[in-house]
Design a protein around this motif. Structure first.
Motif, short mmCIF file in Angstrom:
data_model
loop_
_atom_site.label_atom_id
_atom_site.label_comp_id
_atom_site.label_asym_id
_atom_site.label_seq_id
_atom_site.Cartn_x
_atom_site.Cartn_y
_atom_site.Cartn_z
N ALA A 242 -14.28 9.92 48.46
CA ALA A 242 -14.63 10.89 47.42
C ALA A 242 -14.09 10.36 46.09
CB ALA A 242 -14.03 12.25 47.74
N VAL A 243 -14.95 10.31 45.09
CA VAL A 243 -14.57 9.72 43.81
C VAL A 243 -14.91 10.69 42.69
CG1 VAL A 243 -14.96 7.79 42.24
CG2 VAL A 243 -15.10 7.42 44.72
N ARG A 244 -13.92 10.96 41.83
CA ARG A 244 -14.26 11.80 40.67
C ARG A 244 -13.97 11.06 39.38
NH1 ARG A 244 -9.45 16.38 40.59
NH2 ARG A 244 -7.79 14.92 41.11
N LEU A 245 -14.93 11.12 38.48
CA LEU A 245 -14.82 10.44 37.20
C LEU A 245 -14.47 11.47 36.15
CD1 LEU A 245 -18.13 8.35 37.45
CD2 LEU A 245 -15.89 7.81 38.40
N LEU A 246 -13.23 11.38 35.66
CA LEU A 246 -12.77 12.38 34.70
C LEU A 246 -12.32 11.74 33.39
CD1 LEU A 246 -10.65 14.52 37.22
CD2 LEU A 246 -12.98 14.98 36.47
N GLN A 247 -12.75 10.51 33.16
CA GLN A 247 -12.32 9.86 31.91
C GLN A 247 -12.84 10.64 30.71
OE1 GLN A 247 -11.80 5.09 32.91
NE2 GLN A 247 -12.80 5.70 31.02
N ASP A 248 -11.98 10.73 29.67
CA ASP A 248 -12.36 11.48 28.47
C ASP A 248 -13.39 10.71 27.64
OD1 ASP A 248 -10.59 13.46 29.10
OD2 ASP A 248 -8.92 12.44 28.08
N GLN A 249 -13.28 9.41 27.69
CA GLN A 249 -14.23 8.59 26.95
C GLN A 249 -14.27 7.21 27.58
OE1 GLN A 249 -12.47 7.08 23.17
NE2 GLN A 249 -11.25 8.94 23.24
N GLY A 250 -15.11 6.35 27.04
CA GLY A 250 -15.22 5.00 27.60
C GLY A 250 -16.30 4.91 28.65
N VAL B 230 -10.41 8.34 51.64
CA VAL B 230 -9.90 7.77 50.39
C VAL B 230 -10.43 8.61 49.23
CG1 VAL B 230 -9.88 5.74 48.90
CG2 VAL B 230 -9.83 5.45 51.39
N ILE B 231 -9.51 9.06 48.40
CA ILE B 231 -9.89 9.88 47.25
C ILE B 231 -9.48 9.16 45.98
CG2 ILE B 231 -9.59 12.14 46.13
CD1 ILE B 231 -8.36 12.65 49.24
N GLU B 232 -10.40 8.98 45.08
CA GLU B 232 -10.07 8.27 43.84
C GLU B 232 -10.38 9.14 42.63
OE1 GLU B 232 -11.15 4.00 43.56
OE2 GLU B 232 -12.02 4.30 45.55
N SER B 233 -9.49 9.05 41.62
CA SER B 233 -9.71 9.80 40.38
C SER B 233 -9.57 8.85 39.21
CB SER B 233 -8.68 10.91 40.23
OG SER B 233 -8.64 11.72 41.39
N TYR B 234 -10.48 8.96 38.26
CA TYR B 234 -10.45 8.11 37.06
C TYR B 234 -10.16 8.98 35.85
CZ TYR B 234 -12.56 4.41 39.84
OH TYR B 234 -12.80 3.46 40.80
N ALA B 235 -9.22 8.53 35.00
CA ALA B 235 -8.93 9.28 33.79
C ALA B 235 -8.58 8.31 32.67
CB ALA B 235 -7.78 10.26 34.03
N GLY B 236 -8.64 8.78 31.45
CA GLY B 236 -8.24 7.95 30.31
C GLY B 236 -9.43 7.51 29.47
N THR C 81 -2.56 7.78 26.48
CA THR C 81 -3.48 8.89 26.72
C THR C 81 -2.75 10.22 26.83
OG1 THR C 81 -3.24 8.56 29.09
CG2 THR C 81 -5.06 7.41 28.01
N GLY C 82 -1.44 10.16 27.04
CA GLY C 82 -0.69 11.40 27.22
C GLY C 82 -0.95 12.07 28.55
N ILE C 83 -1.64 11.40 29.45
CA ILE C 83 -1.94 11.99 30.77
C ILE C 83 -0.86 11.55 31.76
CG2 ILE C 83 -3.60 12.09 32.68
CD1 ILE C 83 -5.78 11.41 30.59
N LEU D 285 -5.80 5.15 35.83
CA LEU D 285 -5.62 5.64 34.47
C LEU D 285 -5.81 4.46 33.52
CD1 LEU D 285 -4.83 8.12 32.80
CD2 LEU D 285 -2.44 7.45 33.08
N ALA D 286 -6.70 4.63 32.56
CA ALA D 286 -6.96 3.54 31.62
C ALA D 286 -6.59 3.97 30.22
CB ALA D 286 -8.43 3.14 31.68
N THR D 287 -6.07 3.04 29.42
CA THR D 287 -5.65 3.40 28.07
C THR D 287 -6.51 2.73 27.01
OG1 THR D 287 -4.11 1.54 27.93
CG2 THR D 287 -3.25 3.56 28.88
N GLY D 288 -7.49 1.93 27.41
CA GLY D 288 -8.37 1.27 26.45
C GLY D 288 -8.67 -0.14 26.89
N GLY D 289 -9.57 -0.81 26.20
CA GLY D 289 -9.95 -2.16 26.58
C GLY D 289 -10.69 -2.15 27.91
N GLU D 290 -10.69 -3.30 28.59
CA GLU D 290 -11.37 -3.35 29.87
C GLU D 290 -10.39 -3.65 30.98
OE1 GLU D 290 -13.65 -7.25 30.46
OE2 GLU D 290 -13.60 -7.10 28.27
N ASN D 291 -10.62 -3.09 32.16
CA ASN D 291 -9.78 -3.44 33.31
C ASN D 291 -10.64 -3.49 34.55
OD1 ASN D 291 -9.23 -0.84 35.08
ND2 ASN D 291 -9.32 -0.20 32.92
N HIS D 292 -10.30 -4.44 35.44
CA HIS D 292 -11.10 -4.68 36.63
C HIS D 292 -10.20 -4.66 37.85
CE1 HIS D 292 -14.25 -6.16 33.88
NE2 HIS D 292 -13.24 -6.71 33.22
#
Lengths: 487, 360
Positions: free
Chosen positions: B155-163, B128-134, B33-35, B106-113
């Protein structure tokens, strides 16, 4: 107000006052449901071939469907083969007015408490306000009054089976257009086996000279009642239609799956009022009517308006969502509802307002009152289509809880696809406050009268929408339905 | 439960769910992802955890009080039940208070749990602060248990570019304990936030809310419920939806009051803002009440920005675009103001503002 409520509560002591049943010979279709039953009903009604085909198509489609399970209702499995689908009183000579109706049936009306204005009309009082009654006694329309006067105005007010024979083109054009046969499980069942019902056509520019009224009554043991109502208001016309319902006391559950279709063309207005007081079952939930009704209006024309008002106090289970499809520009839909549940009653009721036309507006006012061990759910949908500009909707649903064993639920759906829409939804849930009760009682009311008074005040916005004679009946019903729920 | 047997939109609770994009996301090939995960942490002291495709990444982490362990959690939720195995656990009591815990997914593709558990004993406090990206499909399950007087701020922020991101929260809130969760969906992925908070103790406080911002053909939704099982509980559900382009936001929030949960005070506020005529907002503020001495109210509105407010601001010399941005910012802020920690709140608002700049 206090006197009225006292009267109502005195009446309530008689338990289910309208739980009588009268002996009129019936002719039954064989028990059970099959293509033969459908053919039998169609043959009984001398229906044309196209109607039979339509029924059979609906029946075959119904076989492929499953009953809806999304409502907050606990519906015991229904054995559709263990019921009669057709019952009619033995053929009687054709009558011109209610005066000639079998006195037994007249006595039934009397017990039903046909509104005072209608009693006057029946007694021939000069200058009284006119109400036309098309009585549906079990499944066949036995008498239609004021036909001549309505005909002079061009209004067609017929039982639906007469209309199928006399105005096939008109019926064919609109039947199943608002509620298609595949719409839902109960609508499909109704399409297949509907026994009778009402057809109303108001021609262009006519304001119907009187309020139209139909009394539905389920009389025979184990007969489902499958009414079909179709009202078409042509351009610029107006009609107010009253539907009142009571049913005799029976131990076995009875199924009622009616379909009501309303069509309002340009500038037309339909006002549809219902007071539903079918047998709700006893305190332990034994018996009672299953009321699974599909009611829908199509506001097809510009500036058309449909207003639903309902007071639901009866039935063991109610599944009913009178809806408006607001297709016309500037069309208006209204829904005013009071639903009262007591003992073990269950009601899942509300409305759908589907906005498709520009500047269409809708108002929803729903008052749910739960007592005893009952469950009362408001379920409503407001949908705004992408091309519907400047839609306005206001929804208010209030719930009142009497006692701590009942439930009040609100499930509104709001789906908006156009940014110019303004949708507002408000809801509250409350109980009768001690202060209110104390105030009413220190003015000399006993507890039940005080509760009835407060409940009537809670429901006032809706009751005001009813035609006068209905409003009186509805007020009484609220008191009676809540009997024994406090103290 | 597998991807093939996920609920369908015919199921009432999944009516607005976009499980097709979840399936598509699960099938995207993995790709860098380059992140830099470090860029997603806020400048705060305290434990930091990084998970890449659901796996712990020690190089960018300092777990502190957070433990990493195998979790086999009892979950019946169709998505939540998929999150089993290695996960994280935070156990705190009154004596072991910690600085805010930050977690980056940080996710790079596929599925993760990834499963997680938070146990706060009496008077325990955690943030607890969570951030999602990828990219790809990230699926999470959190079980939280709050003892008497404990406080959790999440506090949770969803910042994934896609998926797609799916989150399931299940919490049991004890006497006088407080659970506050705020979500911001300001990425470009699809999302579904599921929650079931139980107020089990007398006087428990539950709050779940946030802002979901969508554009393009994106679809985000929440389907959350607060269940009041004990008297004198309070719940707040404040959600804001902003939909641009041909996107859809669906908000379904339910308050349930059990028979004996008298004196419950529940409030729901769901509001949607449509920026384009092709966008959609669905709302379902639901009440299920079995107790008679409760105060429960909900309000729901959908519409566009108030024209009069816009005109007023323009008449005071503020350009239209800026006026729109200001009003939208205020609209979103209603939900984000619930974040207690000022630094976290500011960071979330900055994310929302970046989204607004791009969308308006």
């Amino acid at each position: 107000m206090a006197t009225k409520n006292a009267e109502a509560l005195a009446a309530a002591n008689k338990k289910y006052e309208w739980g009588f049943s009268s002996d009129i010979e019936q002719e039954f279709a064989p028990k059970g449901l099959s293509e033969d039953t459908v053919r039998f009903i169609s043959a009984k009604k001398n229906e044309p071939e196209w109607m039979l085909d339509w029924r059979l198509k609906a029946y075959r489609h119904w076989l492929t469907m499953t009953p809806p399970d999304w409502a907050k209702l606990n519906v015991p499995p229904i054995d559709y083969q263990d019921a009669y689908y057709y019952a009619e009183p033995k053929a009687k000579p054709k009558l011109d007015s209610l005066d000639q109706v079998d006195p037994e049936i007249l006595r039934v009306y009397e017990k039903l408490g046909i509104p005072i204005e209608e009693q006057k009309v029946l007694a021939g009082v000069e200058g009284s306000r006119k109400v036309a009654v098309d009585a549906v006694f079990d499944s066949v329309s036995v008498a239609t009054t004021f036909r001549a006067e309505l005909e002079a105005a061009g209004v067609i007010f017929r039982s639906i089976s007469e209309a199928i024979r006399e105005y096939p083109d008109l019926v064919k054009k609109w039947l199943g257009k608002v509620v298609p046969m595949h719409d839902n499980y109960f609508a499909a069942l109704n399409c297949a086996v509907f026994s009778d019902g009402t057809f109303v056509y108001i021609p262009e520019g006519v304001r119907c000279p009187m309020e139209l009224s139909t009394y539905f009554r389920i009389n025979a043991e184990n007969t489902g009642q499958f009414e079909r109502t179709l009202i078409v208001a042509d351009k610029g016309s107006y009609v107010s239609y009253l539907e009142g319902c009571t049913a005799p006391m029976r131990d076995e559950n009875q199924l009622h799956a009616a379909v009501v279709e309303l069509v309002a063309l340009d500038d037309a207005e339909i006002k549809y009022s219902t007071v539903q007081n079918w047998y709700p079952g006893d305190e332990n939930g034994k018996g009672g009517i299953y009321n699974f009704v599909t009611k829908r209006a199509l506001c097809q024309g510009k500036n058309s308006k449909v207003s639903w008002t309902q007071v639901e106090t009866g039935s063991a289970i109610t599944w009913k969502y009178p809806s408006c499809v607001l297709a016309g520009e500037n069309s208006v839909g209204e829904f005013y509802s009071v639903a009262v549940t007591n003992n073990r009653q269950q009601a899942d009721t509300g409305t759908k307002m589907i906005h498709l036309g520009k500047n269409s507006r809708s108002t929803i006012v729903s008052k749910g009152i739960s007592a005893g061990r009952s469950d009362n759910t408001y379920r409503g949908l407001v949908r705004v289509g992408p091309t519907a500009e400047n839609v306005r909707n206001f929804t208010q649903c209030d719930s009142l809880l009497l006692g701590d064993q009942c439930g009040a639920h609100t499930v509104p759906y709001i789906e908006v696809r156009n940014p110019s829409a303004q949708i507002e939804h408000e809801a509250t849930t409350s109980k009768i406050s001690e202060d209110q009760l104390f105030y009413a009682m220190q003015r000399g009311l006993d507890q039940e009268a005080a509760v009835a008074l407060i409940v009537n005040g809670f429901a006032k916005e809706v009751l005001q929408q009813l035609p006068m004679e209905f409003a009186v009946e509805a007020q009484k019903l609220l008191g009676i339905s809540l009997e024994g729920s406090v103290g | 439960m597998t991807l093939a047997t996920l609920p369908s939109p015919r199921d009432e609770a999944w009516r607005w769910a976009d499980l097709d994009s979840l399936r598509t996301a699960a099938q995207t090939p993995q790709q860098s992802t380059g992140i830099d995960p470090a860029s997603l942490f806020l400048d705060l002291p305290g434990p930091r955890l990084t998970f890449i495709d659901g796996a712990f990444e020690p190089a960018h982490s300092r777990p502190g009080a957070v433990q990493l362990t195998r979790l086999d959690m009892n979950a019946s939720h169709p998505l939540g039940a998929l999150a089993q195995g290695e996960g994280w656990v935070l156990k705190l009591d009154a004596r072991t208070a910690t600085d805010p815990v930050q977690i980056v997914h940080l996710a790079t593709g596929g599925e993760n749990h990834l499963p997680a558990r938070i146990d706060l004993a009496e008077d325990g406090v955690a943030t607890v602060i969570e951030s999602y990206a990828g990219r790809g499909w990230s699926n999470r399950l959190l079980h939280a248990s709050l003892g008497k007087g404990a406080r959790l701020m999440r506090a949770v922020r969803l910042l994934q570019d896609q998926g797609f991101v799916s989150i399931r929260d299940e919490a049991s809130i004890g006497e006088a304990a407080s659970y506050v969760a705020t979500f911001l969906g300001a990425g470009q992925s699809g999302s579904r936030i599921d929650g079931f908070l139980r107020c089990d103790g007398v006087g428990a406080f539950a709050e779940m809310g946030g802002a979901l911002l969508t554009r393009g053909e994106q679809r985000q939704e929440c389907a959350v419920a607060v269940h009041h099982a004990a008297p004198e509980g309070t719940s707040r559900q404040v959600w804001r939806a902003v939909a641009a382009d041909a996107s859809t936001v669906s908000l379904a929030a339910r308050a349930e009051v059990a028979r004996h949960a008298q004196k419950t005070d529940g409030e729901q506020s769901l509001r949607g803002l449509l920026l384009k005529r092709t966008s959609t907002v669905n709302l379902k503020p639901e009440l299920e009440i079995f107790a008679d001495d409760v105060k429960c109210a909900h309000g729901a509105t959908v519409g566009e920005l108030d024209r009069r407010a816009l005109f007023y601001m323009q008449s005071r010399g503020i350009p239209e675009a800026q006026a729109k941005a200001l009003l939208t910012h205020a609209f979103v802020a209603d939900a984000l103001d619930r974040i207690g920690d000022e630094a976290v709140g500011e960071a979330f608002k900055a994310d929302a503002d970046r989204w607004l700049e791009a969308a308006l």
